[in-house]
Motif scaffolding. Structure first.
Motif, PDB file in Angstrom:
ATOM      1  N   GLY A 196      42.871 -13.178  14.727  1.00  0.00           N
ATOM      2  CA  GLY A 196      43.734 -14.344  14.548  1.00  0.00           C
ATOM      3  C   GLY A 196      44.088 -15.011  15.863  1.00  0.00           C
ATOM      4  N   ALA A 197      44.398 -14.209  16.875  1.00  0.00           N
ATOM      5  CA  ALA A 197      44.723 -14.768  18.187  1.00  0.00           C
ATOM      6  C   ALA A 197      43.500 -15.452  18.799  1.00  0.00           C
ATOM      7  CB  ALA A 197      45.230 -13.666  19.110  1.00  0.00           C
ATOM      8  N   PHE A 198      42.312 -14.864  18.605  1.00  0.00           N
ATOM      9  CA  PHE A 198      41.091 -15.474  19.153  1.00  0.00           C
ATOM     10  C   PHE A 198      40.793 -16.810  18.475  1.00  0.00           C
ATOM     11  CE2 PHE A 198      36.451 -16.022  19.336  1.00  0.00           C
ATOM     12  CZ  PHE A 198      36.272 -15.990  20.712  1.00  0.00           C
ATOM     13  N   VAL A 199      40.975 -16.859  17.158  1.00  0.00           N
ATOM     14  CA  VAL A 199      40.765 -18.124  16.435  1.00  0.00           C
ATOM     15  C   VAL A 199      41.729 -19.186  16.947  1.00  0.00           C
ATOM     16  CG1 VAL A 199      40.994 -19.250  14.188  1.00  0.00           C
ATOM     17  CG2 VAL A 199      39.804 -17.064  14.371  1.00  0.00           C
ATOM     18  N   LEU A 200      42.994 -18.814  17.149  1.00  0.00           N
ATOM     19  CA  LEU A 200      43.990 -19.762  17.646  1.00  0.00           C
ATOM     20  C   LEU A 200      43.605 -20.282  19.033  1.00  0.00           C
ATOM     21  CD1 LEU A 200      46.721 -21.172  17.333  1.00  0.00           C
ATOM     22  CD2 LEU A 200      47.787 -19.113  18.298  1.00  0.00           C
ATOM     23  N   VAL A 201      43.191 -19.371  19.913  1.00  0.00           N
ATOM     24  CA  VAL A 201      42.784 -19.771  21.266  1.00  0.00           C
ATOM     25  C   VAL A 201      41.569 -20.686  21.218  1.00  0.00           C
ATOM     26  CG1 VAL A 201      41.835 -18.925  23.446  1.00  0.00           C
ATOM     27  CG2 VAL A 201      43.773 -17.758  22.405  1.00  0.00           C
ATOM     28  N   THR A 202      40.564 -20.317  20.418  1.00  0.00           N
ATOM     29  CA  THR A 202      39.324 -21.096  20.368  1.00  0.00           C
ATOM     30  C   THR A 202      39.549 -22.480  19.782  1.00  0.00           C
ATOM     31  OG1 THR A 202      38.095 -19.019  20.088  1.00  0.00           O
ATOM     32  CG2 THR A 202      36.934 -21.067  19.581  1.00  0.00           C
ATOM     33  N   VAL A 203      40.301 -22.563  18.689  1.00  0.00           N
ATOM     34  CA  VAL A 203      40.590 -23.869  18.084  1.00  0.00           C
ATOM     35  C   VAL A 203      41.360 -24.759  19.060  1.00  0.00           C
ATOM     36  CG1 VAL A 203      41.888 -25.034  16.269  1.00  0.00           C
ATOM     37  CG2 VAL A 203      40.499 -23.036  15.712  1.00  0.00           C
ATOM     38  N   THR A 204      42.309 -24.171  19.761  1.00  0.00           N
ATOM     39  CA  THR A 204      43.089 -24.948  20.732  1.00  0.00           C
ATOM     40  C   THR A 204      42.204 -25.480  21.859  1.00  0.00           C
ATOM     41  OG1 THR A 204      45.058 -23.611  20.268  1.00  0.00           O
ATOM     42  CG2 THR A 204      45.045 -24.881  22.316  1.00  0.00           C
ATOM     43  N   VAL A 205      41.328 -24.609  22.378  1.00  0.00           N
ATOM     44  CA  VAL A 205      40.454 -25.012  23.487  1.00  0.00           C
ATOM     45  C   VAL A 205      39.518 -26.138  23.064  1.00  0.00           C
ATOM     46  CG1 VAL A 205      38.532 -24.239  24.929  1.00  0.00           C
ATOM     47  CG2 VAL A 205      40.586 -22.822  24.710  1.00  0.00           C
ATOM     48  N   PHE A 206      38.940 -26.020  21.859  1.00  0.00           N
ATOM     49  CA  PHE A 206      37.965 -27.020  21.418  1.00  0.00           C
ATOM     50  C   PHE A 206      38.621 -28.231  20.760  1.00  0.00           C
ATOM     51  CE2 PHE A 206      35.084 -23.549  22.171  1.00  0.00           C
ATOM     52  CZ  PHE A 206      33.930 -24.186  22.595  1.00  0.00           C
ATOM     53  N   ALA A 207      39.926 -28.217  20.634  1.00  0.00           N
ATOM     54  CA  ALA A 207      40.629 -29.404  20.154  1.00  0.00           C
ATOM     55  C   ALA A 207      41.022 -30.319  21.305  1.00  0.00           C
ATOM     56  CB  ALA A 207      41.868 -29.001  19.370  1.00  0.00           C
ATOM     57  N   LEU A 208      40.951 -29.777  22.526  1.00  0.00           N
ATOM     58  CA  LEU A 208      41.319 -30.547  23.710  1.00  0.00           C
ATOM     59  C   LEU A 208      40.061 -30.921  24.500  1.00  0.00           C
ATOM     60  CD1 LEU A 208      44.358 -28.347  24.800  1.00  0.00           C
ATOM     61  CD2 LEU A 208      44.416 -30.469  23.479  1.00  0.00           C
ATOM     62  N   ASP A 209      40.212 -31.843  25.439  1.00  0.00           N
ATOM     63  CA  ASP A 209      39.080 -32.307  26.239  1.00  0.00           C
ATOM     64  C   ASP A 209      39.103 -31.753  27.654  1.00  0.00           C
ATOM     65  OD1 ASP A 209      38.215 -33.767  24.098  1.00  0.00           O
ATOM     66  OD2 ASP A 209      39.148 -35.639  24.741  1.00  0.00           O
ATOM     67  N   MET A 210      39.809 -30.657  27.870  1.00  0.00           N
ATOM     68  CA  MET A 210      39.923 -30.065  29.202  1.00  0.00           C
ATOM     69  C   MET A 210      38.897 -28.945  29.358  1.00  0.00           C
ATOM     70  SD  MET A 210      44.108 -29.943  29.336  1.00  0.00           S
ATOM     71  CE  MET A 210      44.109 -29.234  30.990  1.00  0.00           C
ATOM     72  N   ARG A 211      37.875 -29.196  30.168  1.00  0.00           N
ATOM     73  CA  ARG A 211      36.774 -28.226  30.292  1.00  0.00           C
ATOM     74  C   ARG A 211      37.219 -26.917  30.931  1.00  0.00           C
ATOM     75  NH1 ARG A 211      32.468 -32.663  32.684  1.00  0.00           N
ATOM     76  NH2 ARG A 211      32.664 -34.117  30.933  1.00  0.00           N
ATOM     77  N   ALA A 212      38.231 -26.971  31.773  1.00  0.00           N
ATOM     78  CA  ALA A 212      38.700 -25.753  32.427  1.00  0.00           C
ATOM     79  C   ALA A 212      39.200 -24.722  31.415  1.00  0.00           C
ATOM     80  CB  ALA A 212      39.804 -26.083  33.427  1.00  0.00           C
ATOM     81  N   LEU A 213      39.634 -25.175  30.240  1.00  0.00           N
ATOM     82  CA  LEU A 213      40.153 -24.257  29.227  1.00  0.00           C
ATOM     83  C   LEU A 213      39.057 -23.398  28.601  1.00  0.00           C
ATOM     84  CD1 LEU A 213      42.720 -26.559  27.374  1.00  0.00           C
ATOM     85  CD2 LEU A 213      43.150 -24.902  29.201  1.00  0.00           C
ATOM     86  N   LEU A 214      37.787 -23.763  28.799  1.00  0.00           N
ATOM     87  CA  LEU A 214      36.690 -22.979  28.225  1.00  0.00           C
ATOM     88  C   LEU A 214      36.671 -21.542  28.744  1.00  0.00           C
ATOM     89  CD1 LEU A 214      33.806 -25.615  28.357  1.00  0.00           C
ATOM     90  CD2 LEU A 214      34.847 -24.654  26.300  1.00  0.00           C
ATOM     91  N   VAL A 215      37.339 -21.295  29.852  1.00  0.00           N
ATOM     92  CA  VAL A 215      37.352 -19.952  30.409  1.00  0.00           C
ATOM     93  C   VAL A 215      38.180 -18.994  29.563  1.00  0.00           C
ATOM     94  CG1 VAL A 215      39.368 -20.237  31.906  1.00  0.00           C
ATOM     95  CG2 VAL A 215      37.536 -18.690  32.597  1.00  0.00           C
ATOM     96  N   PHE A 216      39.124 -19.496  28.776  1.00  0.00           N
ATOM     97  CA  PHE A 216      40.038 -18.609  28.058  1.00  0.00           C
ATOM     98  C   PHE A 216      39.359 -17.821  26.923  1.00  0.00           C
ATOM     99  CE2 PHE A 216      43.082 -21.383  30.202  1.00  0.00           C
ATOM    100  CZ  PHE A 216      43.931 -20.433  30.734  1.00  0.00           C
ATOM    101  N   PRO A 217      38.520 -18.439  26.057  1.00  0.00           N
ATOM    102  CA  PRO A 217      37.797 -17.604  25.088  1.00  0.00           C
ATOM    103  C   PRO A 217      36.887 -16.579  25.759  1.00  0.00           C
ATOM    104  CG  PRO A 217      37.732 -19.906  24.427  1.00  0.00           C
ATOM    105  CD  PRO A 217      38.303 -19.877  25.801  1.00  0.00           C
ATOM    106  N   LEU A 218      36.303 -16.946  26.896  1.00  0.00           N
ATOM    107  CA  LEU A 218      35.434 -16.013  27.621  1.00  0.00           C
ATOM    108  C   LEU A 218      36.234 -14.811  28.106  1.00  0.00           C
ATOM    109  CD1 LEU A 218      32.715 -17.008  30.190  1.00  0.00           C
ATOM    110  CD2 LEU A 218      34.271 -15.135  30.688  1.00  0.00           C
TER     111      LEU A 218
END
Length: 311
Positions: A196-218
């Protein structure tokens, strides 16, 4: 479990192969050449890994027919359907054979050597050989550009094997024994929290246009690779591909905002998923090695305790 065995039987694998191949040649041939995303080989190889080699024929033949149908109906056409089917099946079978050889040679005590062999043998060498054959076939039959198709094939197939083969290996390891690949009931609270936490993080990252956030799911997946069992960890790359892939394809998220063609954006997303798996795989292998060693140590201690003479 009847559904699990149905999914792992030749008919189930062939239908899955057809669905994956059809989706690739329908939605991922952005330039009219070979598909730029390819997961079907990883799926078939993941199933073959759990079968004796002398029993491979039904799965290979069924998947070859599925590949030819997908290519004939939605891909290059019927003229190239059979040659490309042979190449695709060769790719999957080669990946399975190499996985078995390196596992026999290195697993579980030399996990770093196993990971390096996986990268070089399966992720690099196999797509190079199949890509050369596929690009040559497209050139001979349809006068397609060799270098362009060769490059797209290598990227799509290599990243597909890297990102998805470990996942399908685990899934078919469970399905082949009639078990669900989902976490067991006693693990559900932990799995619900982690997933559930991973889904929340991933949806949040891909809902925004900030490329730096891609590091968080990784980072999240890497931490889970070092701490969580395979039943939970396997779900995370699948969710990343589903959530991130759908949102990127629909034009949302940091990758979709890049000033590239759709094909290049999807291949970049595939590269992102592959790098995530690439980073997490050594940690998961090392964790699996330690779990096996701990089990053997406990078994040895129990054996010694049973042999101790009574006081």
């Amino acid at each position: 479990m009847r559904l699990a065995r149905l999914l792992a039987c030749p008919a189930g694998v062939s239908l899955t192969y057809f669905a994956l191949a059809a989706a690739s040649v329908t939605f991922a041939r952005f330039t009219g050449g070979v598909a730029m995303v390819w997961i079907a080989s990883a799926m078939l190889a993941g199933r073959l890994l759990h079968l004796p080699e002398h029993r491979w024929t039904p799965w290979l033949v069924g998947s070859a027919v599925a590949s030819a149908l997908a290519t004939g109906l939605w891909g290059f056409g019927w003229a190239a359907a059979v040659p490309l089917a042979v190449i695709n099946i060769f790719e999957a079978a080669s990946a399975a054979v190499i996985w078995r050889r390196i596992t026999k040679a290195f697993w579980p005590y030399e996990t770093l050597e196993w990971v390096a062999s996986f990268y070089i043998g399966i992720v690099l060498t196999v797509p190079l050989l199949s890509g050369a054959a596929g690009a040559f076939t497209a050139w001979v039959i349809y006068d397609q550009p060799v270098i362009d198709n060769f490059t797209r094939w290598i990227i799509g197939h290599s990243l597909g094997l890297l990102a998805c083969l470990p996942v399908f290996h685990f899934i078919y390891g469970r399905l082949g024994r009639g078990r669900s690949f989902l976490p067991p009931r006693e693990m559900l609270p932990q799995a619900t929290l982690i997933v559930g936490a991973f889904v929340l993080v991933t949806v949040t990252v891909f809902a925004l246009d900030m490329r730096a956030l891609l590091v968080f799911p990784l980072i999240y997946l890497v931490v889970c690779a070092a701490t969580q069992p395979s039943a939970i960890l396997t779900l995370l790359p699948v969710l990343l591909m589903l959530i991130g892939g759908v949102m990127t394809f629909s034009g949302r998220g940091p990758i979709a905002a890049m000033d590239w063609s759709m094909g290049d954006r999807l291949q970049f997303f595939q590269l992102y998923v592959a790098v995530t798996v690439l980073t997490a795989l050594p940690l998961q292998c090392e964790r699996a090695k330690r779990v096996l060693e701990l089990r053997r140590m406990k078994a040895r201690i129990a054996e010694l305790e049973s042999q101790r003479p009574a006081a």
